[in-house]
Design an enzyme around this catalytic site. Structure first.
Site, PDB file in Angstrom:
ATOM      1  N   ASP A 151       6.425   6.477   4.056  1.00 41.25           N
ATOM      2  CA  ASP A 151       5.749   7.274   2.830  1.00 41.25           C
ATOM      3  C   ASP A 151       4.492   6.541   2.469  1.00 41.25           C
ATOM      4  O   ASP A 151       3.382   7.481   2.087  1.00 41.25           O
ATOM      5  CB  ASP A 151       6.676   6.452   1.472  1.00 41.25           C
ATOM      6  CG  ASP A 151       8.239   7.326   1.653  1.00 41.25           C
ATOM      7  OD1 ASP A 151       8.466   8.331   0.931  1.00 41.25           O
ATOM      8  OD2 ASP A 151       9.011   6.702   2.120  1.00 41.25           O
ATOM      9  N   GLU A 181       2.868  11.331  -4.435  1.00 43.56           N
ATOM     10  CA  GLU A 181       4.204  10.750  -5.209  1.00 43.56           C
ATOM     11  C   GLU A 181       4.175   9.099  -5.279  1.00 43.56           C
ATOM     12  O   GLU A 181       4.470   8.742  -6.537  1.00 43.56           O
ATOM     13  CB  GLU A 181       5.177  11.041  -4.052  1.00 43.56           C
ATOM     14  CG  GLU A 181       6.455  10.598  -4.906  1.00 43.56           C
ATOM     15  CD  GLU A 181       7.739  10.583  -4.145  1.00 43.56           C
ATOM     16  OE1 GLU A 181       9.023  10.362  -4.472  1.00 43.56           O
ATOM     17  OE2 GLU A 181       7.860  11.265  -3.078  1.00 43.56           O
ATOM     18  N   ASP A 226       3.636  15.300  -1.342  1.00 42.52           N
ATOM     19  CA  ASP A 226       4.894  14.409  -1.091  1.00 42.52           C
ATOM     20  C   ASP A 226       4.978  14.255   0.409  1.00 42.52           C
ATOM     21  O   ASP A 226       4.994  14.612   1.180  1.00 42.52           O
ATOM     22  CB  ASP A 226       6.389  15.271  -1.424  1.00 42.52           C
ATOM     23  CG  ASP A 226       7.499  14.208  -1.405  1.00 42.52           C
ATOM     24  OD1 ASP A 226       7.260  13.066  -0.810  1.00 42.52           O
ATOM     25  OD2 ASP A 226       8.415  14.511  -1.913  1.00 42.52           O
ATOM     26  N   THR A 246      13.090  10.950   1.579  1.00 40.98           N
ATOM     27  CA  THR A 246      13.434   9.600   2.030  1.00 40.98           C
ATOM     28  C   THR A 246      14.675   8.964   2.252  1.00 40.98           C
ATOM     29  O   THR A 246      14.771   8.204   3.524  1.00 40.98           O
ATOM     30  CB  THR A 246      12.494   8.803   0.955  1.00 40.98           C
ATOM     31  OG1 THR A 246      11.186   9.457   0.664  1.00 40.98           O
ATOM     32  CG2 THR A 246      12.244   7.395   1.275  1.00 40.98           C
ATOM     33  N   THR A 268      21.407  19.357  -4.115  1.00 39.71           N
ATOM     34  CA  THR A 268      21.337  18.010  -3.802  1.00 39.71           C
ATOM     35  C   THR A 268      22.521  17.371  -3.039  1.00 39.71           C
ATOM     36  O   THR A 268      23.462  17.918  -3.170  1.00 39.71           O
ATOM     37  CB  THR A 268      21.191  17.061  -5.128  1.00 39.71           C
ATOM     38  OG1 THR A 268      20.724  16.104  -4.586  1.00 39.71           O
ATOM     39  CG2 THR A 268      22.133  17.426  -6.118  1.00 39.71           C
ATOM     40  N   HIS A 328      21.857  13.393  -5.657  1.00 40.25           N
ATOM     41  CA  HIS A 328      21.973  13.429  -7.211  1.00 40.25           C
ATOM     42  C   HIS A 328      22.897  14.338  -7.723  1.00 40.25           C
ATOM     43  O   HIS A 328      22.380  15.186  -8.599  1.00 40.25           O
ATOM     44  CB  HIS A 328      20.244  13.806  -7.293  1.00 40.25           C
ATOM     45  CG  HIS A 328      19.341  12.928  -6.876  1.00 40.25           C
ATOM     46  ND1 HIS A 328      19.151  11.519  -7.236  1.00 40.25           N
ATOM     47  CD2 HIS A 328      18.691  13.152  -5.747  1.00 40.25           C
ATOM     48  CE1 HIS A 328      17.880  11.158  -6.268  1.00 40.25           C
ATOM     49  NE2 HIS A 328      17.584  11.840  -5.247  1.00 40.25           N
ATOM     50  N   ASP A 383       7.402  17.864  -5.092  1.00 35.03           N
ATOM     51  CA  ASP A 383       8.489  18.409  -4.292  1.00 35.03           C
ATOM     52  C   ASP A 383       8.536  20.032  -4.280  1.00 35.03           C
ATOM     53  O   ASP A 383       9.064  20.463  -3.397  1.00 35.03           O
ATOM     54  CB  ASP A 383       9.906  17.978  -4.877  1.00 35.03           C
ATOM     55  CG  ASP A 383      10.248  16.524  -4.874  1.00 35.03           C
ATOM     56  OD1 ASP A 383      10.058  15.894  -3.849  1.00 35.03           O
ATOM     57  OD2 ASP A 383      10.577  15.814  -6.208  1.00 35.03           O
TER      58      ASP A 383
END
Length: 332
Positions: A60, A83, A126, A131, A219, A222, A271
């Protein structure tokens, strides 16, 4: 004679937007190489940001430095929003990508974007979408996203999939791509998809889910009651739980899923900006859960607090089935 010459010069000189997209393509390919290199070295350098599912890795950090520095060097008046919060430090020259993808420079710029100036554009980055999946070895979920917005609207985007063809390659030595990814068992690893509204989207085969099939992608990490309630109300034939917004939009355009439903805050502008362009360029639609278009001007809040609803076709079928209780819980 003069007017003909001027016309020729304008036609042969790429616009700011097309130069930016051509640069973003080369920069995204470099980013994919960095992502693979970090895995190959074996030390991911994982840091928890806000919680156990909100992670940052060495990839990242390096990719964001590479993308933002490479863009800023070539286009100093751009607004670039990434991000990761990174300290400003001298960037290693090896991270800088100066190339531009020639194929994109040859494409005509849609007329409504020909006069855009550098300072009118906002780039949402992003560096590694997915990740958490990256840290867990679910490498085909991972994308690098570079989205370009003008007057608050997402108009151009580049998505790199560092591990496209990963499953074809797992049992053999992985080869770095020199050019486009090839299909088949001896496939080159990684691919780059790009698009501009009014021009189209390129680098993949557009495919639709079979008619009458309702497959929802959502998702993986989440989940919540709201997310589940919203999906249940749509009466799907199947539900796919995968990482990464970029990955989910690719599922829509490649016929693996018919709707991306995320009835929750959590997703951010970086995103959705690039994936939205690819989807819109082929006739799809991405909104919040209320049906509002997302805004990408530089002052906008980063969180997509009213969730995401996206489809390649039949948007109204899904939008009409979002429960009122879900809408009431998600305030734009």
């Amino acid at each position: 004679m003069l007017s003909a010459e001027v016309g020729h010069i304008m036609a042969s000189s790429p616009t700011v937007l097309m130069r930016l997209v051509a640069s973003a393509y080369s920069i995204a390919q470099k980013a994919g190489m960095i992502v693979r290199h970090v895995i190959a070295e074996g030390d991911l350098g994982i840091v928890e940001k806000t919680c156990a599912t909100d992670l940052q890795t060495k990839a990242d950090r390096l990719v964001q430095m590479s993308i933002c520095s490479s863009l800023a060097r070539k286009f100093p008046k751009l607004t670039i929003i990434g991000e990761e919060d990174l300290p400003s430090e001298e960037v290693d020259q090896e991270l800088i990508e100066d190339g531009q993808w020639e194929e994109i420079l040859k494409q005509p710029c849609p007329s409504q974007y020909c006069a855009i100036k550098e300072e009118d554009l906002v780039v949402w980055v992003d560096p590694l979408d997915g990740t958490k999946e990256y840290t867990e070895g679910l490498l085909d979920n991972v994308t690098v996203l570079i989205g370009i917005a003008y007057e608050g609207k997402a108009i151009a985007g580049v998505i790199n999939q560092p591990y496209y063809n990963y499953q074809n390659n797992e049992k053999q030595k992985l080869r770095e791509p020199r050019n486009e990814a090839k299909a088949g068992p001896d496939a080159v690893l990684g691919r780059t998809i790009w698009g501009v509204l009014g021009l189209g989207a390129f680098g993949f085969q557009l495919k639709e889910v079979p008619a009458g099939k309702h497959i929802i992608t959502t998702t993986r990490s989440h989940n919540s009651k709201l997310v589940t309630d919203c999906i249940t109300a749509m009466n799907p034939d199947d539900v796919l739980r995968v990482g990464g917004a970029g990955n989910k939009i690719i599922q829509l355009i490649e016929g693996k899923a018919s709707a991306y439903v995320f009835a929750s805050p959590g997703c951010k502008k970086w995103d959705t900006c690039a994936p939205e362009v690819i989807l819109h360029a082929v006739g799809g639609k991405l909104t919040d859960i209320h049906g509002n278009a997302l805004q990408y001007n530089k002052e906008v809040k980063h969180m997509n607090s009213a969730g995401v609803l996206a489809t390649l076709r039949n948007y109204d079928y899904y939008a009409s089935r979002v429960p009122e209780s879900v809408k009431n819980a998600l305030v734009p």
